[in-house]
Design a protein around this motif. Structure first.
Motif, PDB file in Angstrom:
ATOM      1  N   TYR B   6     -31.633  87.981   9.658  1.00  0.00           N
ATOM      2  CA  TYR B   6     -31.651  86.741   8.871  1.00  0.00           C
ATOM      3  C   TYR B   6     -32.608  86.903   7.701  1.00  0.00           C
ATOM      4  CZ  TYR B   6     -29.323  84.603  12.854  1.00  0.00           C
ATOM      5  OH  TYR B   6     -28.429  84.299  13.844  1.00  0.00           O
ATOM      6  N   ASP B   7     -32.355  86.107   6.673  1.00  0.00           N
ATOM      7  CA  ASP B   7     -33.309  86.080   5.554  1.00  0.00           C
ATOM      8  C   ASP B   7     -34.604  85.405   6.021  1.00  0.00           C
ATOM      9  OD1 ASP B   7     -31.552  87.259   3.756  1.00  0.00           O
ATOM     10  OD2 ASP B   7     -30.617  85.327   3.292  1.00  0.00           O
ATOM     11  N   ARG B  27     -30.272  76.656  -0.415  1.00  0.00           N
ATOM     12  CA  ARG B  27     -30.415  77.612  -1.514  1.00  0.00           C
ATOM     13  C   ARG B  27     -29.664  78.916  -1.214  1.00  0.00           C
ATOM     14  NH1 ARG B  27     -33.728  76.402  -5.517  1.00  0.00           N
ATOM     15  NH2 ARG B  27     -34.673  74.367  -5.296  1.00  0.00           N
ATOM     16  N   GLY B  28     -28.883  78.915  -0.180  1.00  0.00           N
ATOM     17  CA  GLY B  28     -27.991  80.040   0.079  1.00  0.00           C
ATOM     18  C   GLY B  28     -28.561  81.155   0.926  1.00  0.00           C
ATOM     19  N   THR B 326     -40.872  71.216   2.125  1.00  0.00           N
ATOM     20  CA  THR B 326     -40.101  71.422   0.899  1.00  0.00           C
ATOM     21  C   THR B 326     -40.831  72.386  -0.030  1.00  0.00           C
ATOM     22  OG1 THR B 326     -39.495  69.125   1.179  1.00  0.00           O
ATOM     23  CG2 THR B 326     -38.805  70.159  -0.854  1.00  0.00           C
ATOM     24  N   TYR B 327     -42.131  72.235  -0.117  1.00  0.00           N
ATOM     25  CA  TYR B 327     -42.954  73.096  -0.971  1.00  0.00           C
ATOM     26  C   TYR B 327     -42.926  74.542  -0.463  1.00  0.00           C
ATOM     27  CZ  TYR B 327     -47.436  75.278  -2.193  1.00  0.00           C
ATOM     28  OH  TYR B 327     -48.401  76.155  -2.570  1.00  0.00           O
ATOM     29  N   VAL B 328     -43.059  74.700   0.852  1.00  0.00           N
ATOM     30  CA  VAL B 328     -43.052  76.050   1.433  1.00  0.00           C
ATOM     31  C   VAL B 328     -41.689  76.700   1.235  1.00  0.00           C
ATOM     32  CG1 VAL B 328     -43.197  77.342   3.607  1.00  0.00           C
ATOM     33  CG2 VAL B 328     -44.903  75.607   3.087  1.00  0.00           C
ATOM     34  N   HIS B 333     -38.266  80.939  -0.937  1.00  0.00           N
ATOM     35  CA  HIS B 333     -37.155  81.241  -1.860  1.00  0.00           C
ATOM     36  C   HIS B 333     -37.599  82.229  -2.926  1.00  0.00           C
ATOM     37  CE1 HIS B 333     -33.612  80.572  -4.287  1.00  0.00           C
ATOM     38  NE2 HIS B 333     -34.374  80.211  -5.318  1.00  0.00           N
ATOM     39  N   ASN B 334     -38.743  81.958  -3.553  1.00  0.00           N
ATOM     40  CA  ASN B 334     -39.272  82.849  -4.581  1.00  0.00           C
ATOM     41  C   ASN B 334     -39.566  84.229  -4.008  1.00  0.00           C
ATOM     42  OD1 ASN B 334     -39.104  80.925  -6.519  1.00  0.00           O
ATOM     43  ND2 ASN B 334     -41.258  80.309  -6.397  1.00  0.00           N
TER      44      ASN B 334
END
Lengths: 112, 341
Positions: B6-7, B27-28, B326-328, B333-334
């Motif tokens: 998994y990502d 975000r996919g 949400t922030y994490v 994602h980044n």
């Protein structure tokens, strides 16, 4: 004079809280609901005209009333000169003068 | 047997874990959510209504679950993470009673918190004295609507003791649990609503109502509900002959001791760091055993692909946990973008 030692025959300082709370407190709260908002911060006492000369602390009086210590509350109420400084400074907008007025009326009506 | 890559592997299916999983799947990313218990929702499952808006806790969980269902997150309940090991490609999450680990390029730890054990404060007599309950018990009673089973139809008074196990050197919790003050006010209002003729007292040492609408609720509790706030903490709790909870408390504003008998006394238990740890994973913990945000953001989050959500980092309200999640999720994602997805 003999040396004093130990405790005399004093009344206990502790307050026994009876439920439901004192009827006069309930009466005051119903007549002036803002009384419930007091956070006992003491700003009223700091600006109190009467408190400069004799102990007149509204923030304590609220608690005394709640526990039914009417006599002690009346002592404060008798000293109040109804100047209204306390209302100007109260952060919770309690109508303190009205409470004091009602208590003075109570004292007068029941000749306490 | 196929390896499950998994990502992101999110550990813990409370509100924070669910929210971060949803945001990352949106975000996919390929996301797995691992929860030790049979149901998602974490501690929130034990609560009836939430401060400051008296929202139903179940509703919040259901909303998150619905979003989770449509997000494509692979959810694994009854799956307890036993250990986590680091390798060159990411992390392996070992599962109790299972041979195949989960492989994640990143992991998000959302294991939450533990609740302070009130039996450690013996002076309150929790589990010994009849009528003494914790704030968690209160929520249970509220959920089951079982107050009358415990207190009958005409109880006269209730008390709430603030800061039980918080800001307490004796139990080594030298921090504020942040949410108990407002919880006490919420619960005081709830019990007053249930028993309008009873007197309700809050025994506090400081009231810490840090959020925008908390003060409003405090004022409402005073003015509309007539709840009494007494500065001073309870001691010497015992049962009276009538079977009530009798105790002493100093009214520190009056400088006089009180003796009082109530039908129920609720202890506002605090938030503690989660005690179950992952033996192979060295977490950046501070003196309170919470993950330290300073260490985490500078060294850990950026470089190692391990992220922390919500109460793993310290006491937080549900709203704050959701915001943090949400922030994490943005950070994760980044990280995934920068490390060649």
């Amino acid at each position: 004079m003999a040396n004093k030692f130990g405790f005399g025959a004093l009344q206990p300082r502790s307050i026994t809280v009876h439920l439901p709370l004192d009827s006069l407190y309930q009466k005051m709260v119903n007549a002036e609901p803002s009384l419930r908002l007091c956070i006992n911060c003491g700003m009223c006492s700091s600006v109190c005209t009467a408190n400069r000369f004799e102990e007149t602390q509204f923030h304590k009086m609220v608690i005394l009333l709640r526990y039914g210590l009417q006599e002690e509350a009346f002592t404060y109420a008798r000293r109040c000169v109804l100047c209204g400084n306390c209302i100007l400074t109260c952060p919770r907008n309690v109508n303190i003068r009205h409470v004091m007025f009602l208590l003075k009326k109570e004292i007068h009506e029941h000749s306490l | 047997m196929t390896d499950q890559w998994y990502d992101v592997v999110v550990i813990g299916g409370g509100v924070g874990g669910m929210q971060v999983a949803i945001a990352l799947a949106d975000r996919g990313h390929r996301v797995a959510l691992v929860e030790a218990h049979a149901d998602l929702g974490g501690k929130l499952l034990g609560y009836a209504k939430l401060f400051p808006s008296f929202e139903n806790a179940e509703q919040v969980v259901d909303e998150l679950k619905n979003q989770l269902d449509s997000s494509g997150v692979a959810v694994f309940t009854n799956t307890k993470a036993r250990d986590i090991t680091e390798n060159t490609k990411g992390y392996d999450v070992m599962i109790e009673n299972a041979d195949t680990p989960f492989h994640g390029r990143t992991i998000v730890l959302a294991y939450g918190f533990d609740i302070f054990d009130p039996t450690l404060k013996e002076e309150y007599g929790y589990n010994i004295i009849r009528g003494v309950y914790s704030s968690v018990d209160f929520e249970k009673m509220m959920k089951e609507k079982s107050f009358s089973k415990y207190f009958g139809e005409k109880p006269q008074g209730f008390g709430f003791v603030h800061c039980v196990g918080s800001r307490d050197e004796k139990v080594k919790n030298n921090y504020c649990s942040k949410v108990c003050c407002i919880t006490a006010i919420k619960q005081a209002m709830e019990i007053k609503e249930h028993y309008p003729s009873a007197d309700v007292f809050c025994f506090y040492m400081d009231l810490r109502l840090h959020e925008l609408f908390f003060e409003k609720l405090y004022k409402q509790a005073q003015k509309e509900y007539g709840i009494h706030f007494i500065r001073g903490k309870v001691s010497e709790v015992a049962n009276s002959q009538q079977g009530k909870v009798a105790f002493k408390v100093e009214d520190t504003l009056l400088s006089r001791p009180l003796r009082i008998e109530l039908d129920g006394l609720f202890l506002m238990v605090g938030i503690e760091a989660y005690k179950g740890k992952f033996p192979s994973l060295k977490l950046p913990l501070n003196e309170f055993d919470f993950v330290d945000p300073g260490i985490e953001t500078l060294a850990t989050q950026g470089e190692r692909g391990i992220f922390f959500v919500g109460t793993t980092k310290g006491p937080r309200s549900i709203k704050e946990t959701l915001q943090d999640a949400t922030y994490v999720s943005m950070q994760v994602h980044n990280y995934l973008l920068n490390h060649g997805k």
